[in-house]
Design a protein around this motif. Structure first.
Motif, PDB file in Angstrom:
ATOM      1  N   LEU A   1     -29.495  13.071  10.009  1.00  0.00           N
ATOM      2  CA  LEU A   1     -30.003  13.683  11.426  1.00  0.00           C
ATOM      3  C   LEU A   1     -29.972  14.783  10.320  1.00  0.00           C
ATOM      4  O   LEU A   1     -29.592  15.498   9.664  1.00  0.00           O
TER       5      LEU A   1
ATOM      6  N   ILE B   1     -25.576  23.999   9.098  1.00  0.00           N
ATOM      7  CA  ILE B   1     -25.946  22.009   8.559  1.00  0.00           C
ATOM      8  C   ILE B   1     -27.423  21.868   8.665  1.00  0.00           C
ATOM      9  O   ILE B   1     -28.196  21.917  10.464  1.00  0.00           O
ATOM     10  N   HIS B   2     -27.692  21.824   7.684  1.00  0.00           N
ATOM     11  CA  HIS B   2     -29.435  21.271   8.115  1.00  0.00           C
ATOM     12  C   HIS B   2     -29.385  19.419   8.507  1.00  0.00           C
ATOM     13  O   HIS B   2     -30.482  19.616   8.815  1.00  0.00           O
ATOM     14  N   HIS B   3     -28.980  19.140   6.738  1.00  0.00           N
ATOM     15  CA  HIS B   3     -28.567  17.371   7.113  1.00  0.00           C
ATOM     16  C   HIS B   3     -27.288  16.664   7.349  1.00  0.00           C
ATOM     17  O   HIS B   3     -26.127  17.492   7.116  1.00  0.00           O
ATOM     18  N   ALA B   4     -27.189  16.054   8.303  1.00  0.00           N
ATOM     19  CA  ALA B   4     -25.835  14.576   8.446  1.00  0.00           C
ATOM     20  C   ALA B   4     -25.932  13.828   7.960  1.00  0.00           C
ATOM     21  O   ALA B   4     -26.791  12.936   8.313  1.00  0.00           O
ATOM     22  N   TYR B   5     -25.496  13.183   7.059  1.00  0.00           N
ATOM     23  CA  TYR B   5     -25.025  11.621   6.980  1.00  0.00           C
ATOM     24  C   TYR B   5     -23.959  11.257   7.102  1.00  0.00           C
ATOM     25  O   TYR B   5     -23.385  10.997   6.961  1.00  0.00           O
TER      26      TYR B   5
ATOM     27  N   LEU C   1     -22.263  16.653   4.709  1.00  0.00           N
ATOM     28  CA  LEU C   1     -23.138  17.263   5.378  1.00  0.00           C
ATOM     29  C   LEU C   1     -23.919  18.311   4.409  1.00  0.00           C
ATOM     30  O   LEU C   1     -23.994  18.478   3.359  1.00  0.00           O
TER      31      LEU C   1
ATOM     32  N   GLU D   1     -32.300  18.694  10.898  1.00  0.00           N
ATOM     33  CA  GLU D   1     -32.476  19.826  12.462  1.00  0.00           C
ATOM     34  C   GLU D   1     -33.351  19.788  13.352  1.00  0.00           C
ATOM     35  O   GLU D   1     -32.300  20.220  14.220  1.00  0.00           O
TER      36      GLU D   1
ATOM     37  N   ILE E   1     -26.961   6.771   8.744  1.00  0.00           N
ATOM     38  CA  ILE E   1     -27.931   7.751   9.721  1.00  0.00           C
ATOM     39  C   ILE E   1     -28.197   8.988   8.930  1.00  0.00           C
ATOM     40  O   ILE E   1     -27.067   9.675   8.624  1.00  0.00           O
TER      41      ILE E   1
END
Lengths: 203, 203
Positions: free
Chosen positions: B4, A157-161, A135, B6, B2
């Motif tokens: 994700l 949280i701006h990005h999740a991988y 994250l 904002e 993947i």
């Protein structure tokens, strides 16, 4: 069943009390927080205090104890505004635990403990390549906890991988499938086995 | 893997996003918080956000989301100053989960969900008799989290009850031996299996 009251607790040997109360609250998450300082030196430290603050938009918090090695993480978050959270996978618990050692500022725990830095989508803070769930967060606020001078750090949280296969139809993440561990206290690592998933409870 | 960002997150269906971000932070503790209101009505609610704040003296925090059923717990803690924290044991996860349903104030979740109230050492708040690890806390402070109007509630542990056999020589509590579960998100319960206990890490 024994009863420990305030006086018993006050009289405990320091490390004994530390272990007791670091474990007695129950299982915790294991996350590696990645940051860089303004000169570009990277830092990686394990945290077991990450807590869910909200989902829309998504916020996470963690507790910072200013007297420990967490200090580098805190200073980097405050000066750059960004950090990453990377799940601790069962295959690398020894290396993850090693990041809790007090390394000098000029030594990167990525190198010292054997993790690969990963920069994704030009994010300011480095991710842990080996983590299956990563994250990218931006610092939002800090709340000083008066009773013992710890700090709750809150980020968005701006990005999740993560692997799409780990996300169920209802959106929930399969933490077992991701190999994510749970932590008890400061030293013990666990592999959680699923017992049951319930539905939304109604009276 | 993947990504994700904002925008992806903002566009998610509400419940999907809720499940995703309630699970993505990792495993959590499972605790039943017991309180009474000023008229003596008892309340019991499951919380998965208990976090270690300090050991000397021992402080714990938890996150309160004012729009949910947690509200009764909060009101009782504020008006009486006391609450109990009781570990969720693998043998009663279904009943523990059921306490998350929105019962009316005049209905005690102890009765509605099938738990036995236990008063120990004249403490103001009721313990869960079925729990193998129980803590009695006094409210210390609350910190409003600006970004989404949640609250960090901090309390001091005044009493701890557990089997002496669960405490190792170094003070750490054997959570597996206690039957304590871990939680993922709002609905999934896990039994953690010990992988390894490490020593204090040095560079």
């Amino acid at each position: 069943m024994i009863h420990l009251n305030e006086e018993d607790i006050a009289q405990m040997e320091n490390r004994y009390r530390g272990n007791l109360f670091n474990t007695i609250s129950g299982f915790k998450s294991g996350n590696l927080i990645g940051t860089t300082d303004e000169s570009g030196n990277s830092n990686l430290a394990i945290f077991n205090s990450v807590v869910h603050i909200g989902a829309n938009p998504p916020y996470l918090g963690f507790i910072l104890r200013p007297t420990t090695v967490d200090r580098h993480t805190y200073e980097n978050i405050k000066s750059t505004g960004f950090y990453t959270l990377n799940h601790v996978h069962e295959d690398f618990i020894a290396k993850a635990h090693q990041t809790s050692a007090k390394y000098d500022r000029n030594i990167s725990e990525f190198d010292a403990c054997g993790f690969q830095k990963q920069i994704l989508d030009d994010f300011h803070a480095p991710y842990v390549k080996e983590s299956t769930i990563k994250l990218g967060l931006r610092f939002e606020e800090e709340l000083p906890i008066t009773v013992n001078s710890t700090i709750l750090v809150v980020g968005k949280i701006h990005h999740a991988y993560l692997d799409q296969k780990l996300i169920a139809e209802d959106g929930s993440v399969d933490l077992s499938g991701a190999g994510t561990v749970a932590i008890s206290g400061l030293y013990e690592y666990f592999k959680p086995i699923k017992l049951k998933k319930f539905a939304y409870a109604k009276p």
